[in-house]
Design a protein around this motif. Structure first.
Motif, PDB file in Angstrom:
ATOM      1  N   GLU A  39     -62.032  45.009 -20.090  1.00  0.00           N
ATOM      2  CA  GLU A  39     -62.945  43.879 -20.265  1.00  0.00           C
ATOM      3  C   GLU A  39     -62.813  42.899 -19.113  1.00  0.00           C
ATOM      4  O   GLU A  39     -61.776  42.829 -18.465  1.00  0.00           O
ATOM      5  N   ASN A  40     -63.864  42.125 -18.933  1.00  0.00           N
ATOM      6  CA  ASN A  40     -63.859  40.994 -18.008  1.00  0.00           C
ATOM      7  C   ASN A  40     -64.395  39.788 -18.755  1.00  0.00           C
ATOM      8  O   ASN A  40     -65.397  39.897 -19.469  1.00  0.00           O
ATOM      9  N   HIS A  41     -63.721  38.647 -18.577  1.00  0.00           N
ATOM     10  CA  HIS A  41     -64.126  37.414 -19.248  1.00  0.00           C
ATOM     11  C   HIS A  41     -63.953  36.240 -18.291  1.00  0.00           C
ATOM     12  O   HIS A  41     -63.154  36.305 -17.351  1.00  0.00           O
ATOM     13  N   THR A  42     -64.673  35.172 -18.571  1.00  0.00           N
ATOM     14  CA  THR A  42     -64.427  33.896 -17.923  1.00  0.00           C
ATOM     15  C   THR A  42     -63.816  32.989 -18.983  1.00  0.00           C
ATOM     16  O   THR A  42     -64.416  32.759 -20.035  1.00  0.00           O
ATOM     17  N   LEU A  43     -62.606  32.521 -18.705  1.00  0.00           N
ATOM     18  CA  LEU A  43     -61.906  31.674 -19.663  1.00  0.00           C
ATOM     19  C   LEU A  43     -62.505  30.271 -19.666  1.00  0.00           C
ATOM     20  O   LEU A  43     -63.284  29.903 -18.777  1.00  0.00           O
ATOM     21  N   CYS A  44     -62.128  29.469 -20.651  1.00  0.00           N
ATOM     22  CA  CYS A  44     -62.700  28.134 -20.836  1.00  0.00           C
ATOM     23  C   CYS A  44     -62.484  27.219 -19.633  1.00  0.00           C
ATOM     24  O   CYS A  44     -63.260  26.297 -19.410  1.00  0.00           O
ATOM     25  N   ASP A  45     -61.464  27.485 -18.830  1.00  0.00           N
ATOM     26  CA  ASP A  45     -61.210  26.663 -17.646  1.00  0.00           C
ATOM     27  C   ASP A  45     -61.857  27.247 -16.392  1.00  0.00           C
ATOM     28  O   ASP A  45     -61.620  26.774 -15.284  1.00  0.00           O
ATOM     29  N   GLY A  46     -62.667  28.305 -16.570  1.00  0.00           N
ATOM     30  CA  GLY A  46     -63.390  28.900 -15.449  1.00  0.00           C
ATOM     31  C   GLY A  46     -62.672  30.046 -14.763  1.00  0.00           C
ATOM     32  O   GLY A  46     -63.265  30.731 -13.931  1.00  0.00           O
ATOM     33  N   ARG A  47     -61.411  30.291 -15.097  1.00  0.00           N
ATOM     34  CA  ARG A  47     -60.683  31.400 -14.474  1.00  0.00           C
ATOM     35  C   ARG A  47     -61.198  32.738 -14.977  1.00  0.00           C
ATOM     36  O   ARG A  47     -61.586  32.867 -16.139  1.00  0.00           O
ATOM     37  N   ALA A  48     -61.170  33.721 -14.096  1.00  0.00           N
ATOM     38  CA  ALA A  48     -61.565  35.077 -14.470  1.00  0.00           C
ATOM     39  C   ALA A  48     -60.393  35.778 -15.135  1.00  0.00           C
ATOM     40  O   ALA A  48     -59.243  35.630 -14.716  1.00  0.00           O
ATOM     41  N   LEU A  49     -60.694  36.531 -16.168  1.00  0.00           N
ATOM     42  CA  LEU A  49     -59.700  37.353 -16.846  1.00  0.00           C
ATOM     43  C   LEU A  49     -60.176  38.794 -16.768  1.00  0.00           C
ATOM     44  O   LEU A  49     -61.247  39.125 -17.267  1.00  0.00           O
ATOM     45  N   GLU A  50     -59.377  39.632 -16.108  1.00  0.00           N
ATOM     46  CA  GLU A  50     -59.736  41.044 -15.956  1.00  0.00           C
ATOM     47  C   GLU A  50     -58.683  41.904 -16.627  1.00  0.00           C
ATOM     48  O   GLU A  50     -57.497  41.817 -16.309  1.00  0.00           O
ATOM     49  N   LYS A  91     -57.223  36.871 -24.005  1.00  0.00           N
ATOM     50  CA  LYS A  91     -56.144  37.065 -23.034  1.00  0.00           C
ATOM     51  C   LYS A  91     -55.024  37.965 -23.557  1.00  0.00           C
ATOM     52  O   LYS A  91     -54.534  38.837 -22.853  1.00  0.00           O
ATOM     53  N   TYR A  92     -54.614  37.744 -24.814  1.00  0.00           N
ATOM     54  CA  TYR A  92     -53.434  38.427 -25.339  1.00  0.00           C
ATOM     55  C   TYR A  92     -53.716  39.470 -26.408  1.00  0.00           C
ATOM     56  O   TYR A  92     -52.831  40.235 -26.749  1.00  0.00           O
ATOM     57  N   GLY A  93     -54.908  39.478 -26.979  1.00  0.00           N
ATOM     58  CA  GLY A  93     -55.183  40.327 -28.130  1.00  0.00           C
ATOM     59  C   GLY A  93     -54.731  39.613 -29.392  1.00  0.00           C
ATOM     60  O   GLY A  93     -54.027  38.604 -29.337  1.00  0.00           O
ATOM     61  N   VAL A  94     -55.144  40.133 -30.538  1.00  0.00           N
ATOM     62  CA  VAL A  94     -54.794  39.497 -31.802  1.00  0.00           C
ATOM     63  C   VAL A  94     -54.471  40.581 -32.824  1.00  0.00           C
ATOM     64  O   VAL A  94     -55.089  41.645 -32.834  1.00  0.00           O
ATOM     65  N   LEU A  95     -53.477  40.321 -33.646  1.00  0.00           N
ATOM     66  CA  LEU A  95     -53.084  41.248 -34.698  1.00  0.00           C
ATOM     67  C   LEU A  95     -53.829  40.919 -35.983  1.00  0.00           C
ATOM     68  O   LEU A  95     -54.147  39.765 -36.242  1.00  0.00           O
TER      69      LEU A  95
END
Length: 161
Positions: A39-50, A91-95
Motif C-alpha cells: 500500500e501507499n498512503h499519505t499520512l495526516c502530516d503529509g508524509r508518504a507511507l510506503e 502505519k502499523y496494522g491493527v489486531l
C-alpha cells in the motif's frame, strides 16, 4: 503468498515488515521483506507511507520449509484499539479480537521457519496488550530483552532456537 523466487543467499526473514521503519538499509539483499499488504498512503502530516514488501504473504501461514532462515525479525501489529483508517492503523496494522490466535500462530510459524541455532527478534509495544500476556502464548522463552528509554512501552526480545 505471491510467487517470488527467493535467492539462496537470503538468510533473514521479516514476515511483517510494514514500511521497514527501523531498518538502516531498506533494500538489504540478505533480507526477505514480507507483509500481508502492499500500500501507499499519505499520512495526516503529509508524509508518504510506503509498504512495499518483496513478497505478499500472511505471517500465520508461511510457505517456507522448516528451518529456512538464520534470523527472523517478528514485529507484528500490536494495537487493537485503533480505527481501521487511522494513521496508526495504516502505519502499523491493527489486531482484531482474535489477536491471541493471530500472534500465537505467527510466532509458531516464525519459529518453524527458523533454523536450529537461529535467532528470532521479537518487537512489541504494550500500549494495548501487555507483553506478559503475549509471552504466555509462545512455545519458547526469550533469552533477553530491552525496553526503549523514550516511552518504556516498546520492548525488543531475543530468542534462540
Amino acid at each position: 503468498m505471491e510467487n517470488c523466487e527467493i535467492k539462496p543467499n537470503v538468510k533473514i526473514l521479516d514476515p511483517c515488515c510494514g514500511s521497514k521503519m527501523f531498518y538502516f538499509d531498506k533494500d538489504n539483499k540478505d533480507i526477505l521483506f514480507a507483509d500481508i499488504r502492499k500500500e501507499n498512503h499519505t499520512l495526516c502530516d503529509g508524509r508518504a507511507l510506503e509498504i512495499n514488501p518483496d513478497v505478499i504473504m500472511d505471517f500465520t501461514k508461511m510457505e517456507f520449509p522448516d528451518g529456512r532462515f538464520k534470523l527472523v525479525v517478528f514485529d507484528p501489529p500490536h494495537l487493537n484499539s485503533l480505527g481501521p483508517n487511522s494513521w496508526m492503523a495504516l502505519k502499523y496494522g491493527v489486531l482484531d479480537d482474535n489477536w491471541r490466535k493471530i500472534i500465537q500462530d505467527g510466532f509458531n510459524e516464525c519459529w518453524r521457519v527458523l533454523a536450529n541455532d537461529g535467532v528470532l527478534i521479537f518487537k512489541w509495544s504494550d500500549v494495548d496488550i501487555k507483553v506478559s500476556d503475549v509471552l504466555k502464548l509462545f512455545s519458547a522463552k526469550p533469552l533477553f530483552g530491552h525496553r526503549t528509554m523514550i516511552n518504556n512501552r516498546t520492548i525488543w526480545l531475543t530468542f534462540m532456537k
